[in-house]
Motif scaffolding. Structure first.
Motif, short mmCIF file in Angstrom:
data_model
loop_
_atom_site.label_atom_id
_atom_site.label_comp_id
_atom_site.label_asym_id
_atom_site.label_seq_id
_atom_site.Cartn_x
_atom_site.Cartn_y
_atom_site.Cartn_z
N HIS A 128 0.79 -1.24 0.00
CA HIS A 128 0.00 0.00 0.00
C HIS A 128 0.82 1.28 0.00
O HIS A 128 0.58 2.15 -0.83
N HIS A 129 1.75 1.42 0.94
CA HIS A 129 2.29 2.74 1.20
C HIS A 129 3.81 2.81 1.06
O HIS A 129 4.54 2.46 1.98
N HIS A 177 -1.14 -1.82 7.94
CA HIS A 177 -1.67 -0.90 6.93
C HIS A 177 -0.83 0.38 6.82
O HIS A 177 0.25 0.34 6.26
N ASN A 240 -4.37 4.85 9.04
CA ASN A 240 -3.21 5.50 8.41
C ASN A 240 -2.41 6.29 9.42
O ASN A 240 -2.90 6.62 10.49
N HIS A 321 -9.87 8.36 7.66
CA HIS A 321 -9.01 7.45 6.88
C HIS A 321 -7.58 8.00 6.81
O HIS A 321 -6.76 7.71 7.66
N HIS A 376 -7.69 11.29 1.35
CA HIS A 376 -6.28 11.66 1.54
C HIS A 376 -6.05 13.09 1.09
O HIS A 376 -6.74 13.58 0.20
N GLY A 426 -8.55 7.47 -4.52
CA GLY A 426 -8.15 7.07 -3.17
C GLY A 426 -7.08 8.03 -2.69
O GLY A 426 -7.36 9.15 -2.27
N HIS A 427 -5.81 7.61 -2.83
CA HIS A 427 -4.73 8.52 -2.49
C HIS A 427 -4.53 9.56 -3.58
O HIS A 427 -4.85 9.33 -4.75
N LYS A 448 -9.66 4.73 -8.49
CA LYS A 448 -9.88 3.29 -8.35
C LYS A 448 -10.66 2.71 -9.52
O LYS A 448 -10.60 1.51 -9.76
N HIS A 488 -2.22 2.09 -4.49
CA HIS A 488 -2.89 2.78 -3.40
C HIS A 488 -2.29 4.15 -3.20
O HIS A 488 -2.97 5.11 -2.94
S1 CUK Z 1 -5.25 3.24 1.82
CU1 CUK Z 1 -6.45 5.06 1.36
S2 CUK Z 1 -6.99 4.47 -0.70
CU2 CUK Z 1 -4.12 1.55 2.06
CU3 CUK Z 1 -3.55 4.45 2.06
CU4 CUK Z 1 -5.84 2.60 -0.20
#
Ligand code: CUK
Ligand code: CUA
Length: 631
Positions: A128-129, A177, A240, A321, A376, A426-427, A448, A488
């Protein structure tokens, strides 16, 4: 320069995009100067529109030209990391991390299995990050860290070779996460959230259905050794996270303060919270031995639940989030998700909060209402924030100072613009926007869904990574980029920060252990082509120089466990060889000056050809040899 014909889209025009933008600005001004008659409102509107259109920075990077930024993209449940050139959006490289990769042999080679350690048997992941190590709040080009939600792991990528060199399974938690790095004074720690709640001592004995024993832990990892430093038990779960620019505080969102076990229960409460962790308080507790251990391992778990001096809990509207630190270091921002707001927390007030001089909500200095589904927020370094609105399929641009004024009751409009994106972002991320060097040039929206934006590809459609010019007053969408599941998050790092090697050096730690085994076998991998038998185990050492292997054939017995160790003697940049044993399910990459090894069972009798599968030479097809398997 004024004489350049910029509408001629030839290769001769090689102005850097920024210069080009300035030039457009100037020519527009000159153009306005020569208009003699007063313009009608309609004329003015259409001219302004045309100018706006042409004033967008160009995402075109001409053939042979280089991008300005390295983009590090998560590959989501593909388990990898991708390198994207910005602004061209060209995919430059894939770095297999949690996945298994056919081309490079990641997950198959001995070296990659050593990196994966206790999770070498896992073939998949959910990344993810991606976040780069920092010094004084600036990217230092050393590492990119990434989480695996699927298997509760954290991995590190070395940016000099762009390969994963460390992987850790985080104990005592499920689903790692949110992940970030300590930004200042340097990245001593990588921090990440355990998202799913589980019983401490999750041993399947009595009481596993007793939710009151369930916890989530905040995980602090030593960035250099990639070992656990400590964990912090919290109330609620964790989603997060981000760090401040002073090296003092980390913050995490919690969307399940209810500790609900199903959707209805998880979204029940009107408010959840942001947890603030004091690094100094945690380190002091660790030093004082104020911790417990669980599940039979020795990782220290500190108690940061409500009432402890390690943490503070700031109530925010339900189910937040994303958590983002603004690049001047003043604010933590919690994105509302189910609430249309972003909660702005003043980092300067956290000392007072920890000293119990103020109440948790006193740290909130703004809570702008932006639209539906804020997930985000990114920053341009000029005081503006850009928040993705998942449900509205928009980016909301808003001014942070104005949002603060509005929260104080002043009549100001903090909203600057809403831009449609396609669809369900998303991000998002800006160029260098999570560092002190936020430069406000480009914004990426990781959408997405793509729906109708590309040629249809069957029921499964790509996602859409959109590039937006934020260098001017107005956001302008300049590029649609289809991507496979599922970026992500991403970071965009100026190319000056990253210094990759052109060829491997022989002292690289990635194959140090392989060289140690060779030494024990009395083999010099740089010159010897030898077969070493060790019971049923056979180690085959061979060199490669385009277009031949140093060994034309070798003999083994049916059922032997064969490890082939190839050392690529080529020193020429980009001359990578492969090794594939036909019909045995193994292949790997061997870069110039690299040693790599792979193991398989010789379970088929007779002649078995091996060949090079990385195109290396006009005689690449002839780069092959035979394994004779005696029955
Ligand atoms: S999360 Cu918010 S859209 Cu894993 Cu940073 Cu995916
Ligand atoms: Cu060596 Cu292809």
């Amino acid at each position: 320069k004024e004489e350049l014909n910029l509408t001629n889209d030839s290769n001769e025009v090689t102005l850097e995009s920024e210069e080009r933008r300035k030039f457009f600005g100037k020519s527009a001004l000159i153009g306005a100067g020569v208009v003699a008659a007063p313009m009608t409102a309609a004329m003015f509107a259409s001219t302004a529109q045309a100018q706006r259109k042409e004033m967008a920075m160009s995402a075109v990077v001409h053939p042979g030209e280089l991008d300005e930024y390295y983009g590090f993209w998560s590959g989501g449940h593909s388990g990898e990391v991708r390198i994207i050139g910005i602004p061209s959006m060209r995919e430059l490289m894939r770095i297999p991390v949690f996945n298994t990769d056919s081309a490079t042999g990641w997950g198959l080679t001995e070296e990659s299995k050593r990196v994966k350690g206790d999770s070498a048997d896992l073939m998949m992941g959910d990344s993810h990050h991606p976040h780069m190590s920092m010094t004084d709040g600036q990217y230092n080009g050393k590492y990119v860290f990434i989480n695996d939600k699927a298997n509760s792991r954290v991995a590190r990528i070395r940016c000099d070779i762009m390969k994963c060199d460390k992987m850790l399974t985080v104990p005592n938690v499920q689903a790692v996460h949110g992940l970030r790095v300590q930004k200042a004074p340097y990245t001593k720690y990588v921090v990440c959230n355990g998202e799913f709640e589980i019983p401490m001592n999750n041993d399947g004995k009595d009481g596993m259905k007793d939710v009151s024993t369930y916890r989530s832990l905040y995980n602090v990892i030593n960035a250099e050794t990639m070992e656990m430093a400590f964990q912090v038990m919290v109330d609620g779960n964790l989603d997060n996270t981000d760090a401040d620019f002073d090296g003092k505080y980390f913050a995490s969102t919690c969307y399940n303060s209810e500790m609900g076990m199903n959707l209805g229960e998880m979204i029940g409460a009107e408010r959840d919270h942001v947890v603030i962790f004091s690094l100094a308080a945690c380190e002091a507790a660790l030093k004082a031995g104020k911790f417990k251990t669980y599940n039979g391992n020795n990782v220290p778990v500190l108690d940061g639940r409500k009432g402890s001096d390690l943490t503070r809990y700031i109530p925010v509207p339900k189910s937040p989030h994303g958590l983002n630190t603004s690049p001047e270091g003043k604010y933590f921002m919690a994105n509302g998700k189910l609430s249309p707001t972003v909660t702005v927390i003043s980092i300067a007030k956290l000392d007072d909060l920890f000293a119990n001089k103020i109440k948790p909500r006193d740290t909130v200095v703004a809570e702008p209402e932006l639209g539906l589904g804020p997930l985000h927020t990114a920053f341009d370094g000029r005081g503006n924030a850009y928040t993705t609105l998942f449900l509205d399929s928009q980016i909301a641009k808003w001014n942070v100072d104005d949002a603060i004024k509005s929260y104080k009751g002043e009549k100001v409009n903090y909203l600057r613009q809403k831009l449609d994106v396609h669809y369900q972002p998303g991000h998002n991320h800006t160029t260098q926007g999570e560092s002190r060097d936020a430069d406000g040039k480009w914004l990426i929206a990781l959408c997405k869904f793509s729906k109708d934006r590309f040629l249809p590809t069957g029921p499964l459609k790509p996602e859409n990574d959109q590039l937006i010019d934020i260098s001017g007053d107005e956001m302008k969408l300049v590029h649609d980029g289809p991507t496979f599941a599922e970026p992500h998050d991403c970071i965009m790092v100026h190319r000056s920060k990253v210094k990759p090697k052109k060829v491997w050096t022989r002292d690289d730690s990635m194959f140090a252990e392989t060289l140690a085994i060779a030494k024990r076998d009395g083999v010099d991998p740089m010159s010897d082509n030898k077969v070493i038998r060790d019971g049923k185990k056979v180690r085959v050492y061979m060199t490669s120089v385009a277009p031949t292997y140093g060994m034309e054939s070798f003999n083994v017995k049916l059922g032997d466990e064969v490890t082939v160790i190839v050392t690529n003697l080529d020193q020429v940049e980009d001359v990578t060889h492969g090794f594939c044993m036909t019909n045995h399910g193994v292949q790997m990459e061997i870069g110039p000056q690299q040693t790599a090894s792979i193991t398989f069972t010789a379970n088929k009798p007779g002649v078995q050809w091996y060949y090079c599968n990385w195109f290396c030479h006009a005689l690449h097809m002839e780069m092959r040899g035979r394994m004779f398997v005696e029955a």
